[in-house]
Write a protein that holds these residues in place. Sequence first.
Motif, short mmCIF file in Angstrom:
data_model
loop_
_atom_site.label_atom_id
_atom_site.label_comp_id
_atom_site.label_asym_id
_atom_site.label_seq_id
_atom_site.Cartn_x
_atom_site.Cartn_y
_atom_site.Cartn_z
N LEU A 112 69.80 85.64 43.91
CA LEU A 112 69.52 87.07 43.80
C LEU A 112 70.67 87.77 43.09
O LEU A 112 71.84 87.47 43.35
CB LEU A 112 69.32 87.69 45.19
N PRO A 113 70.34 88.73 42.21
CA PRO A 113 71.41 89.48 41.53
C PRO A 113 71.95 90.59 42.43
O PRO A 113 71.43 90.83 43.51
CB PRO A 113 70.67 90.08 40.33
N TRP A 114 72.96 91.23 41.97
CA TRP A 114 73.55 92.42 42.62
C TRP A 114 74.23 92.09 43.94
O TRP A 114 74.29 92.91 44.85
CB TRP A 114 72.50 93.52 42.85
N ASN A 115 74.73 90.85 44.07
CA ASN A 115 75.54 90.55 45.25
C ASN A 115 76.92 91.16 45.11
O ASN A 115 77.36 91.49 44.01
CB ASN A 115 75.69 89.04 45.41
N LEU B 241 55.90 77.24 50.21
CA LEU B 241 56.34 77.74 51.52
C LEU B 241 57.71 78.40 51.36
O LEU B 241 58.64 77.80 50.82
CB LEU B 241 56.42 76.58 52.51
N VAL B 242 57.81 79.63 51.84
CA VAL B 242 59.09 80.34 51.83
C VAL B 242 59.43 80.67 53.29
O VAL B 242 58.97 81.68 53.83
CB VAL B 242 59.02 81.63 50.97
N PRO B 243 60.21 79.82 53.94
CA PRO B 243 60.48 80.02 55.37
C PRO B 243 61.33 81.25 55.66
O PRO B 243 61.24 81.82 56.74
CB PRO B 243 61.22 78.74 55.79
N VAL B 244 62.18 81.63 54.70
CA VAL B 244 63.05 82.81 54.88
C VAL B 244 62.81 83.73 53.69
O VAL B 244 63.47 83.63 52.66
CB VAL B 244 64.54 82.39 54.96
N ALA B 245 61.83 84.63 53.84
CA ALA B 245 61.44 85.47 52.71
C ALA B 245 62.41 86.61 52.47
O ALA B 245 62.33 87.29 51.46
CB ALA B 245 60.03 86.03 52.94
N ASN B 246 63.32 86.83 53.42
CA ASN B 246 64.20 88.00 53.30
C ASN B 246 65.65 87.68 53.67
O ASN B 246 66.14 88.07 54.73
CB ASN B 246 63.66 89.12 54.18
N PRO B 247 66.34 86.95 52.77
CA PRO B 247 67.74 86.64 53.07
C PRO B 247 68.62 87.89 53.12
O PRO B 247 69.70 87.86 53.73
CB PRO B 247 68.15 85.71 51.92
N ILE B 248 68.19 88.98 52.48
CA ILE B 248 68.99 90.22 52.54
C ILE B 248 68.99 90.74 53.98
O ILE B 248 70.04 90.97 54.59
CB ILE B 248 68.42 91.30 51.60
N LYS C 12 64.80 101.38 52.58
CA LYS C 12 63.40 101.04 52.32
C LYS C 12 62.90 99.91 53.23
O LYS C 12 63.65 98.97 53.52
CB LYS C 12 63.24 100.60 50.86
N ASN C 13 61.64 100.04 53.62
CA ASN C 13 60.96 98.98 54.34
C ASN C 13 60.80 97.78 53.39
O ASN C 13 60.30 97.95 52.27
CB ASN C 13 59.58 99.50 54.79
N PHE C 14 61.19 96.60 53.86
CA PHE C 14 61.11 95.41 53.00
C PHE C 14 59.67 95.08 52.60
O PHE C 14 59.44 94.37 51.64
CB PHE C 14 61.75 94.21 53.70
N LEU D 133 67.10 94.18 46.33
CA LEU D 133 65.78 94.29 46.96
C LEU D 133 64.66 94.17 45.94
O LEU D 133 63.69 93.44 46.14
CB LEU D 133 65.68 95.63 47.71
N GLN D 134 64.79 94.88 44.82
CA GLN D 134 63.76 94.81 43.79
C GLN D 134 63.64 93.39 43.23
O GLN D 134 62.53 92.90 43.00
CB GLN D 134 64.09 95.80 42.67
#
Length: 273
Positions: A8-11, A70-77, A97-99, A147-148
């Motif tokens: 993911l960018p913007w780390n 399969l994406v077991p962790v859809a929200n690492p943020i 924002k709501n994920f 997020l985007q």
Amino acid sequence: MQRIDHVLPWNCPGTERRLSVFRFGNGPCKAYIQAALHADEMPGMRVAVELKRRLRELEAQGRLTGVIELVPVANPIGLGQLFQATQQGRFEFASGKNFNRDFFALTEAIAPALDGCLGADGPANVRLIRAAMQAALDVLPAPTSELQALQRLLLKHACDADVVLDLHCDFEAVVHLYTLPQQWTQLRSLAARLQAGAVLVTEDGGGSSFDESCSLPWLRLGLQFPAATIPLACLAATVELGGMADTGKKQAAASAESILAFLAEQGLIAGDW
Ligand SMILES: [Zn+2]
């Protein structure tokens, strides 16, 4: 099993987050399953552990007749968001924002290019529309936030799937599902197998949630191009796997088996359940 890692960018400098997608099988149909888009919803991640283990077995047995991502962790943020020792996975700290809102609106992006291209051949239209969806996501300007970027990656993997299951949970609840009214009949079997206590149907819940961002474009394109044959080619549901504490192994294994049985009915796995 193929593992696809997206950085993911913007780390922050010195840190890095990745979105990991596990792809199983081969074939003309595709299913996409993700868990914990609201990061602290453990039941979906627990079921994903069982799904991953079982899909590896089924793949080794040569029983997968379609592609299953399969994406077991859809929200690492969100998974990294802790405030005063409490996990906060529903809203992004940076933006509030709501994920699970504001996913990219595919219909508006692809409709102009499809004008005059769609005819009476349903399967040909499905191929055209899916290609247009992928192309629309590919030509977007670079994401302006982490997020985007995450939301676009999830949608890119899911939007060309025949079946999309977004695994969530509530605080305390029975298993329940959200879907389009037009897709309820096709989802009955999944609801029954998961022993769902309720199925909530709406044609447009508003807010561009993940499941609707995958399924609604087909409905909207059908309205926009009434002369063309446009099937509802993406069967999508939000599956609320009970409450936050429903993480027991027995229940998770049973939920995973219910999902696999449903995928078999949809033509993605060979054999009986
Ligand atoms: Zn949720």
